[in-house]
Design a protein around this motif. Structure first.
Motif, short mmCIF file in Angstrom:
data_model
loop_
_atom_site.label_atom_id
_atom_site.label_comp_id
_atom_site.label_asym_id
_atom_site.label_seq_id
_atom_site.Cartn_x
_atom_site.Cartn_y
_atom_site.Cartn_z
N LYS A 110 40.55 -11.52 33.92
CA LYS A 110 40.24 -10.23 34.30
C LYS A 110 41.09 -8.92 34.25
O LYS A 110 40.74 -7.86 34.11
N ARG A 113 30.14 -6.11 44.41
CA ARG A 113 29.21 -7.07 44.94
C ARG A 113 28.23 -5.96 45.50
O ARG A 113 28.62 -4.95 46.04
N LYS A 141 29.91 -1.67 50.39
CA LYS A 141 30.57 -1.23 48.77
C LYS A 141 30.18 0.29 48.86
O LYS A 141 30.77 0.89 47.85
N GLY A 162 27.18 -5.32 39.25
CA GLY A 162 27.46 -6.16 40.00
C GLY A 162 26.87 -7.53 39.57
O GLY A 162 25.95 -7.36 38.69
N PRO A 163 27.15 -8.45 40.09
CA PRO A 163 26.62 -9.72 40.07
C PRO A 163 24.95 -9.79 40.22
O PRO A 163 24.68 -8.96 40.95
N GLU A 211 42.80 -3.72 40.10
CA GLU A 211 42.58 -3.82 38.89
C GLU A 211 42.83 -2.74 37.89
O GLU A 211 43.21 -2.67 37.00
#
Ligand code: UDP
Length: 438
Positions: free
Chosen positions: A218, A281, A286, A316-317, A387
């Protein structure tokens, strides 16, 4: 309902950190600490317990943590306690939201009965795995209802809480009240920020600030050519990658509501357009929807500059592939509905993507972003913010509690004062995108 010991496969070792200027001191500290602590752990197995083997930051963190602790000589296992009862998943999601101060502040006797019965059954299964001198660490509220059984076995119990809010409201009061009896049984607790610790745990808690792993897929350094090739394989580079394997299948929402492989949709402009990107997500908290509104507001007022060319990428997933994520489906459908109403010119500047589970792809997407956005309404800690900072990508994020602790506005990134105010979001996006100094 089931308790499952997860096989941990992790290719990295502590030695990998030794050659790294910034990380070597941390590896040395860990070894020295382990030398001190190991004698008291001899003959004991440590059990990490959480509720999911995949998805979410905890499931991501545990394999590497377990592998490193094993390397240091700790006997440690990771067990996942799952439930397939949708009503239990719904209840624990409500508890999660209440701890973030959101949702109807009510948990009743039926909720208590459900929480206890699922945890009791799981606790019995878990008990058969535990040795008489073992030590248990429960992560987050979902498996916390097993605390009475673990204490009956006479085992030490720690609780690590990865969420929290720096304010008290009716919602947080109800949630902490619901959990209080279990918390009283815990020997020690670990939080990510001092503001999140409830009164009942005040004198038995410590802090572990959240962190990312700079050597993981990642976050590890990628050369520009690697960023390009990962995006191309995922169909995101807008170039013909036919004939190459496509391990990472990304799907993109079309104006008519259908999903197409990203490679078959018009190019988004990765690698040449200014892109504002949020990877999260599909959770209401969010803040995807207000971010979309904010971007639309900014674009409607754009007069030249980078903003004119900018695009928004929301990804997102796939929430449809995760059995226990009804809220994810609802949130994505709301975002999709709003996208469907946008005027076609604006639609062309917004890409809504479902990503496969692929850390390297997230890494490449973040590195190819002009701005990483994280417009959370509530956030215990913004992992994507960390990140982006690690990758040196400018961040625009909401001033949610966890994120405020990570970013001083104007220093490490820019904060939007109110995640639900499109005009405020638009103003910050315009400023950041049109600032030639970056
Ligand atoms: N993430 C991912 N794929 C996605 C969406 C998110 O790998 O499609 C990652 C993201 O990069 C981050 C983590 O999931 O590492 C989300 O962590 P965060 O603490 O922001 O949110 P949580 O899911 O824990 O509330």
């Amino acid at each position: 309902m089931s308790v499952r010991v997860v096989e941990v496969e992790d290719g990295r070792s502590l030695a990998d950190y030794d050659g790294h200027l910034l990380l070597e001191p941390a590896a040395a500290w860990l070894r020295a600490r382990a030398d001190k602590v190991l004698p008291s752990l001899r003959g004991r197995r440590v059990w990490m317990i959480n509720s999911a083997a995949e998805g979410g930051a905890v499931a991501e963190m545990l394999p590497h943590m377990v592998a490193l602790l094993r390397e240091l000589g700790v006997e440690i296992d990771w067990a996942v306690v799952e439930s397939d009862r949708p009503e239990f998943l719904d209840l624990t999601k409500r508890i999660h939201n209440l701890l973030h101060g959101a949702g109807e502040p009510r948990l009743d006797a039926a909720d208590r009965e459900l929480f206890e019965s699922v945890n009791r059954a799981n606790g019995e299964e878990l008990a058969s795995l535990l040795g008489p001198r073992d030590l248990v660490v429960i992560h987050d509220p979902q498996p916390l209802g097993m605390a009475p059984q673990i204490r009956e076995l006479g085992l030490p119990l720690a609780w690590r809480c990865h969420i929290g809010l720096d304010r008290v409201n009716e919602a947080t009061r109800v949630a902490w009240g619901f959990l209080e009896g279990y918390l009283a049984l815990v020997d020690h607790s670990i939080f990510t920020a001092p503001e999140y610790v409830p009164g009942v745990l005040r004198y038995k808690s410590s802090l572990i600030r959240p962190a990312l792993d700079p050597l993981s897929d990642k976050n590890r350094d990628l050369r520009p050519v690697e960023v390009g090739s990962v995006l191309a394989e995922a169909g995101l580079a807008g170039i013909d990658a036919s004939g190459r394997e496509t391990p990472a299948r990304v799907e993109r929402l079309q104006p008519d509501g259908a999903w197409l492989p990203a490679s078959e949709a018009p190019p988004i402009g990765f690698l040449y357009r200014p892109l504002v990107v949020q990877v999260s997500r599909w959770d209401r908290l969010k803040g995807f929807l207000p971010l979309l509104e904010g971007f639309a507001t900014a674009k409607s007022a754009a007069a030249g500059g980078e903003l004119e060319a900018a695009r928004l990428v929301l990804c997102g997933p796939d929430p449809y592939s995760v059995a226990d994520d009804p809220e994810g489906v609802e949130t994505l459908e709301q975002v999709a509905a709003r996208f469907g109403e946008l005027d076609p010119a604006l639609q062309a500047d917004v890409a809504i993507l479902k990503l496969p589970r692929n850390a390297l792809l997230v890494n490449a997407i973040q590195r190819a972003s002009t701005v990483v956005a994280q417009n959370s309404l509530q956030e215990g800690f913004g992992l994507t913010v960390a990140e982006a900072m690690w990758k040196g990508v400018p961040v625009v994020a909401s001033a949610a509690c966890g994120i405020r602790q990570q970013i001083d506005d104007g220093v490490e990134g820019r904060l939007v004062p109110n995640a639900e105010d499109p005009a405020g979001i638009a103003a910050v996006l315009a400023e950041v995108l049109n600032d030639p100094e970056g």
